[in-house]
Design an enzyme around this catalytic site. Structure first.
Site, PDB file in Angstrom:
ATOM      1  N   GLY A 141     -16.278 -11.171  21.616  1.00 17.04           N
ATOM      2  CA  GLY A 141     -16.995 -12.449  21.636  1.00 17.04           C
ATOM      3  C   GLY A 141     -16.003 -13.576  21.803  1.00 17.04           C
ATOM      4  O   GLY A 141     -14.813 -13.377  21.560  1.00 17.04           O
ATOM      5  N   PRO A 142     -16.457 -14.732  22.199  1.00 16.99           N
ATOM      6  CA  PRO A 142     -15.539 -15.848  22.453  1.00 16.99           C
ATOM      7  C   PRO A 142     -14.845 -16.302  21.172  1.00 16.99           C
ATOM      8  O   PRO A 142     -15.357 -16.101  20.061  1.00 16.99           O
ATOM      9  CB  PRO A 142     -16.471 -16.935  22.985  1.00 16.99           C
ATOM     10  CG  PRO A 142     -17.815 -16.611  22.430  1.00 16.99           C
ATOM     11  CD  PRO A 142     -17.867 -15.117  22.348  1.00 16.99           C
ATOM     12  N   SER A 143     -13.683 -16.886  21.345  1.00 15.03           N
ATOM     13  CA  SER A 143     -12.903 -17.392  20.216  1.00 15.03           C
ATOM     14  C   SER A 143     -13.755 -18.372  19.415  1.00 15.03           C
ATOM     15  O   SER A 143     -14.361 -19.291  19.972  1.00 15.03           O
ATOM     16  CB  SER A 143     -11.653 -18.089  20.766  1.00 15.03           C
ATOM     17  OG  SER A 143     -10.880 -18.570  19.710  1.00 15.03           O
ATOM     18  N   GLY A 146     -17.144 -16.007  15.408  1.00 13.67           N
ATOM     19  CA  GLY A 146     -17.377 -15.444  14.071  1.00 13.67           C
ATOM     20  C   GLY A 146     -17.053 -13.963  13.955  1.00 13.67           C
ATOM     21  O   GLY A 146     -17.398 -13.311  12.983  1.00 13.67           O
ATOM     22  N   GLY A 148     -14.145 -12.394  13.423  1.00 12.94           N
ATOM     23  CA  GLY A 148     -13.287 -12.113  12.268  1.00 12.94           C
ATOM     24  C   GLY A 148     -14.038 -12.230  10.962  1.00 12.94           C
ATOM     25  O   GLY A 148     -13.869 -11.403  10.051  1.00 12.94           O
ATOM     26  N   ARG A 174      -0.942 -17.212  12.717  1.00 13.41           N
ATOM     27  CA  ARG A 174      -1.526 -18.397  12.093  1.00 13.41           C
ATOM     28  C   ARG A 174      -1.111 -18.415  10.617  1.00 13.41           C
ATOM     29  O   ARG A 174      -0.676 -17.404  10.072  1.00 13.41           O
ATOM     30  CB  ARG A 174      -3.053 -18.336  12.177  1.00 13.41           C
ATOM     31  CG  ARG A 174      -3.607 -18.465  13.563  1.00 13.41           C
ATOM     32  CD  ARG A 174      -5.113 -18.241  13.575  1.00 13.41           C
ATOM     33  NE  ARG A 174      -5.636 -18.286  14.939  1.00 13.41           N
ATOM     34  CZ  ARG A 174      -6.716 -17.600  15.324  1.00 13.41           C
ATOM     35  NH1 ARG A 174      -7.353 -16.830  14.461  1.00 13.41           N
ATOM     36  NH2 ARG A 174      -7.133 -17.664  16.567  1.00 13.41           N
ATOM     37  N   ARG A 267     -12.337 -24.687  12.348  1.00 12.16           N
ATOM     38  CA  ARG A 267     -11.410 -23.678  11.831  1.00 12.16           C
ATOM     39  C   ARG A 267      -9.999 -24.268  11.751  1.00 12.16           C
ATOM     40  O   ARG A 267      -9.204 -23.879  10.903  1.00 12.16           O
ATOM     41  CB  ARG A 267     -11.426 -22.426  12.717  1.00 12.16           C
ATOM     42  CG  ARG A 267     -10.616 -21.264  12.165  1.00 12.16           C
ATOM     43  CD  ARG A 267     -10.835 -20.028  12.996  1.00 12.16           C
ATOM     44  NE  ARG A 267     -10.197 -20.134  14.323  1.00 12.16           N
ATOM     45  CZ  ARG A 267     -10.299 -19.190  15.257  1.00 12.16           C
ATOM     46  NH1 ARG A 267     -11.037 -18.093  15.023  1.00 12.16           N
ATOM     47  NH2 ARG A 267      -9.688 -19.305  16.426  1.00 12.16           N
ATOM     48  N   ARG A 278      -9.444 -22.241  25.132  1.00  6.73           N
ATOM     49  CA  ARG A 278     -10.351 -21.204  24.616  1.00  6.73           C
ATOM     50  C   ARG A 278     -11.805 -21.491  24.976  1.00  6.73           C
ATOM     51  O   ARG A 278     -12.570 -20.570  25.256  1.00  6.73           O
ATOM     52  CB  ARG A 278     -10.147 -21.055  23.105  1.00  6.73           C
ATOM     53  CG  ARG A 278      -8.857 -20.290  22.826  1.00  6.73           C
ATOM     54  CD  ARG A 278      -8.396 -20.351  21.385  1.00  6.73           C
ATOM     55  NE  ARG A 278      -7.157 -19.587  21.256  1.00  6.73           N
ATOM     56  CZ  ARG A 278      -7.042 -18.457  20.528  1.00  6.73           C
ATOM     57  NH1 ARG A 278      -8.080 -18.020  19.854  1.00  6.73           N
ATOM     58  NH2 ARG A 278      -5.903 -17.802  20.479  1.00  6.73           N
ATOM     59  N   ASN A 301     -24.791 -14.914  16.516  1.00  6.51           N
ATOM     60  CA  ASN A 301     -24.323 -15.323  15.198  1.00  6.51           C
ATOM     61  C   ASN A 301     -24.708 -16.783  14.951  1.00  6.51           C
ATOM     62  O   ASN A 301     -23.891 -17.689  15.076  1.00  6.51           O
ATOM     63  CB  ASN A 301     -22.800 -15.151  15.083  1.00  6.51           C
ATOM     64  CG  ASN A 301     -22.305 -15.518  13.689  1.00  6.51           C
ATOM     65  OD1 ASN A 301     -23.105 -15.605  12.736  1.00  6.51           O
ATOM     66  ND2 ASN A 301     -21.019 -15.747  13.566  1.00  6.51           N
ATOM     67  N   ASP A 302     -25.975 -16.949  14.570  1.00  3.51           N
ATOM     68  CA  ASP A 302     -26.445 -18.301  14.219  1.00  3.51           C
ATOM     69  C   ASP A 302     -26.303 -18.428  12.704  1.00  3.51           C
ATOM     70  O   ASP A 302     -25.332 -18.954  12.203  1.00  3.51           O
ATOM     71  CB  ASP A 302     -27.897 -18.477  14.696  1.00  3.51           C
ATOM     72  CG  ASP A 302     -28.391 -19.908  14.505  1.00  3.51           C
ATOM     73  OD1 ASP A 302     -29.518 -20.202  14.906  1.00  3.51           O
ATOM     74  OD2 ASP A 302     -27.609 -20.721  13.931  1.00  3.51           O
TER      75      ASP A 302
HETATM   76  N1  GDP Z   1      -7.901  -6.919  24.878  1.00  2.00           N
HETATM   77  C1  GDP Z   1      -7.591  -7.222  23.613  1.00  2.00           C
HETATM   78  N2  GDP Z   1      -8.028  -8.401  23.083  1.00  2.00           N
HETATM   79  C2  GDP Z   1      -7.703  -8.639  21.801  1.00  2.00           C
HETATM   80  C3  GDP Z   1      -6.949  -7.767  21.003  1.00  2.00           C
HETATM   81  N3  GDP Z   1      -6.803  -8.318  19.753  1.00  2.00           N
HETATM   82  C4  GDP Z   1      -7.479  -9.497  19.778  1.00  2.00           C
HETATM   83  N4  GDP Z   1      -8.008  -9.689  21.013  1.00  2.00           N
HETATM   84  C5  GDP Z   1      -8.848 -10.795  21.500  1.00  2.00           C
HETATM   85  O1  GDP Z   1      -8.033 -11.894  21.797  1.00  2.00           O
HETATM   86  C6  GDP Z   1      -8.795 -13.083  21.623  1.00  2.00           C
HETATM   87  C7  GDP Z   1      -7.998 -14.052  20.810  1.00  2.00           C
HETATM   88  O2  GDP Z   1      -7.821 -13.500  19.529  1.00  2.00           O
HETATM   89  P1  GDP Z   1      -7.209 -14.478  18.409  1.00  2.00           P
HETATM   90  O3  GDP Z   1      -6.014 -15.136  18.983  1.00  2.00           O
HETATM   91  O4  GDP Z   1      -7.063 -13.700  17.149  1.00  2.00           O
HETATM   92  O5  GDP Z   1      -8.291 -15.621  18.306  1.00  2.00           O
HETATM   93  P2  GDP Z   1      -9.805 -15.620  17.792  1.00  2.00           P
HETATM   94  O6  GDP Z   1     -10.666 -14.887  18.756  1.00  2.00           O
HETATM   95  O7  GDP Z   1     -10.109 -17.072  17.788  1.00  2.00           O
HETATM   96  O8  GDP Z   1      -9.812 -14.988  16.446  1.00  2.00           O
HETATM   97  C8  GDP Z   1     -10.089 -12.654  20.932  1.00  2.00           C
HETATM   98  O9  GDP Z   1     -11.114 -12.586  21.906  1.00  2.00           O
HETATM   99  C9  GDP Z   1      -9.807 -11.266  20.445  1.00  2.00           C
HETATM  100  O10 GDP Z   1     -10.988 -10.446  20.442  1.00  2.00           O
HETATM  101  C10 GDP Z   1      -6.496  -6.539  21.605  1.00  2.00           C
HETATM  102  O11 GDP Z   1      -5.837  -5.697  20.994  1.00  2.00           O
HETATM  103  N5  GDP Z   1      -6.837  -6.331  22.895  1.00  2.00           N
HETATM  104  N1  ADP Z   2     -22.694 -18.078  11.405  1.00  4.90           N
HETATM  105  C1  ADP Z   2     -21.747 -19.018  11.195  1.00  4.90           C
HETATM  106  N2  ADP Z   2     -22.116 -20.287  10.935  1.00  4.90           N
HETATM  107  C2  ADP Z   2     -21.192 -21.240  10.745  1.00  4.90           C
HETATM  108  N3  ADP Z   2     -19.839 -21.033  10.770  1.00  4.90           N
HETATM  109  C3  ADP Z   2     -19.429 -19.770  11.032  1.00  4.90           C
HETATM  110  C4  ADP Z   2     -20.341 -18.707  11.260  1.00  4.90           C
HETATM  111  N4  ADP Z   2     -19.610 -17.561  11.487  1.00  4.90           N
HETATM  112  C5  ADP Z   2     -18.297 -17.922  11.411  1.00  4.90           C
HETATM  113  N5  ADP Z   2     -18.188 -19.236  11.113  1.00  4.90           N
HETATM  114  C6  ADP Z   2     -16.947 -20.015  10.994  1.00  4.90           C
HETATM  115  O1  ADP Z   2     -16.505 -20.242  12.321  1.00  4.90           O
HETATM  116  C7  ADP Z   2     -15.057 -20.198  12.393  1.00  4.90           C
HETATM  117  C8  ADP Z   2     -14.645 -19.113  13.388  1.00  4.90           C
HETATM  118  O2  ADP Z   2     -14.965 -17.838  12.828  1.00  4.90           O
HETATM  119  P1  ADP Z   2     -13.987 -16.614  13.103  1.00  4.90           P
HETATM  120  O3  ADP Z   2     -14.501 -15.463  12.345  1.00  4.90           O
HETATM  121  O4  ADP Z   2     -12.572 -17.030  12.916  1.00  4.90           O
HETATM  122  O5  ADP Z   2     -14.253 -16.422  14.674  1.00  4.90           O
HETATM  123  P2  ADP Z   2     -13.506 -15.425  15.719  1.00  4.90           P
HETATM  124  O6  ADP Z   2     -12.838 -14.366  14.924  1.00  4.90           O
HETATM  125  O7  ADP Z   2     -14.612 -14.919  16.568  1.00  4.90           O
HETATM  126  O8  ADP Z   2     -12.558 -16.279  16.474  1.00  4.90           O
HETATM  127  C9  ADP Z   2     -14.585 -19.908  10.979  1.00  4.90           C
HETATM  128  O9  ADP Z   2     -14.197 -21.137  10.371  1.00  4.90           O
HETATM  129  C10 ADP Z   2     -15.811 -19.319  10.294  1.00  4.90           C
HETATM  130  O10 ADP Z   2     -15.813 -19.604   8.905  1.00  4.90           O
END
Ligand code: GDP
Ligand code: ADP
Length: 355
Positions: A141-143, A146, A148, A174, A267, A278, A301-302
């Site tokens: 899913g996009p950065s 949610g 993580g 981070r 975040r 992103r 993820n609403d």
């Molecule tokens: N292809 C690939 N993508 C990954 C991997 N680990 C993380 N990502 C993706 O890289 C993107 C950026 O991850 P991150 O920098 O942790 O940022 P976040 O998505 O905002 O949590 C996210 O879409 C992750 O799903 C991996 O091992 N392989």
């Molecule tokens: N359903 C939701 N409603 C509001 N905020 C959310 C929801 N799910 C996640 N968040 C918040 O959005 C931010 C991004 O979530 P995160 O899990 O880091 O996203 P990702 O891993 O996809 O990049 C975090 O601050 C998290 O607490």
């Protein structure tokens, strides 16, 4: 099945007897697939795993292929069943049930790609998963959507059931991210060497950083008897879909583009430039997630708790059933300031002009 056809055995002994190749390993089973005869043996050079040799019938040359994936430990009693021209099933008859079923990929797209990249013959083992229970789960899913947050909830609530595949990345850590826990924070040249050596199941350039899932990262979780969760981008999901891993693919979609931006900003982990990058990438990722056909399910993820409940339901965890908005999503109402249309049961949402 799996017994060498008589003419092959004679041929094999002939080759061995006339010194074409001394097969120093005891072999348990031989199968003919395409223009090769594969010997699946009781041991390989390491002495600890099942070995694989191949006789190319067009050249009458013996091949010791590069063997990828986690290798099954040696055994003295195995059977081989040809499933198709791409893979064979190997059953270690003297092993515990959870470690007795293995697939040997001979000619899948994954193996062909690896052969091309490594410029040599490649085969790849993958552990057969009994039922759905231990099937790995790919969450994309996009950065900021949610991923993580949802994965952390699963790991907190079911610590003995799930294990997280710790990716490698060249991205800087981070605040509060620990090396070896959230990621293996790596140097690009090291990652590129390991990729060339076939140690990665998938890898991709994401937001200008290299990310990848090592074979070991997945096997560590499987060997612990847990269900592996991979948080990877759409490019990686596509590669895993083509690999022998056999996972369940779930795409997490935001309720709207504006909400995605709010979350990413709130975040507070990226610079403004990184946020913009992103968000630009998010548009293509969402369209890919919704319409590429890579994903078995699409979850919105609403409300976090509703989404989490739906995720648990998808993973067969005991939850009260909820209106599970998984693909194909039928009712085309999205709280978007943009029209969404329902194409072949999937939402193709035009995020282009969303502001
Ligand atoms: N292809 C690939 N993508 C990954 C991997 N680990 C993380 N990502 C993706 O890289 C993107 C950026 O991850 P991150 O920098 O942790 O940022 P976040 O998505 O905002 O949590 C996210 O879409 C992750 O799903 C991996 O091992 N392989
Ligand atoms: N359903 C939701 N409603 C509001 N905020 C959310 C929801 N799910 C996640 N968040 C918040 O959005 C931010 C991004 O979530 P995160 O899990 O880091 O996203 P990702 O891993 O996809 O990049 C975090 O601050 C998290 O607490």
């Amino acid at each position: 099945m799996g017994e060498a056809p008589v003419m092959f055995e004679e041929d094999l002994h002939k080759n061995i007897s006339n010194g074409t190749r001394s097969v120093s390993m005891a072999y348990e089973a031989v199968v003919a697939v395409a223009n090769k005869q594969y010997l699946v043996g009781s041991t390989d050079e390491s002495g600890s795993s099942i070995g694989v040799l191949a006789l190319d019938q067009t050249t009458s040359k013996w091949i010791t292929p590069v063997v990828l994936g986690d290798k099954p430990k040696i055994c003295m009693d195995l059977s081989v069943i040809i499933l198709n021209e791409e893979r064979i099933l190997v059953i270690r008859r003297d092993a515990a049930s959870e470690d007795s079923i293995w697939f040997l990929e001979l000619n899948t797209k994954f193996v062909r790609d690896q052969s091309q990249a490594l410029e040599t013959e490649v085969v790849s083992w993958s552990k057969g998963v009994i039922g759905d229970d231990l099937k790995p789960v790919v969450i994309s899913g996009p950065s900021g959507v949610g991923k993580g947050t949802l994965i952390s909830k699963l790991m907190d609530d079911f610590p003995t059931k799930f294990g997280f595949s710790v990716s490698h990345t060249t991205r800087a850590p981070r605040q509060n991210e620990q090396n070896g826990v959230h990621y293996h924070f790596s140097v690009r040249s090291d990652m590129e060497k390991d990729i060339k050596d076939g140690k990665f199941l998938e890898y991709a350039l994401v937001h200008d950083n290299l990310y990848g899932t090592s074979v070991e990262a997945v096997e560590v979780v499987a060997d612990a008897g847990k269900r592996c969760i991979l948080d990877i981008d759409v490019q990686g999901a596509r590669q895993v879909r083509a690999s022998p891993l056999g996972a369940k693919f779930i795409f997490i979609r935001p309720p709207s583009f504006a909400e995605l931006e709010n979350r990413l900003r709130a975040r507070g982990t990226e610079t403004e430039e990184q946020v913009q990058k992103r968000l630009r990438n998010a548009k293509a990722e969402i369209e890919q997630g919704l319409s590429s056909g890579i994903f078995d399910h699409i979850l919105e993820n609403d409300d976090l708790e509703v989404c989490y409940r739906n995720l648990k339901k998808l993973l067969g965890l005991d939850v009260t059933p909820d209106v599970c908005r998984t693909s194909p999503v039928t009712e085309p109402h999205l709280r978007m300031n943009h029209l969404a249309e329902n194409v072949d049961g999937h939402f193709v949402v035009d995020y282009k002009n969303n502001k």
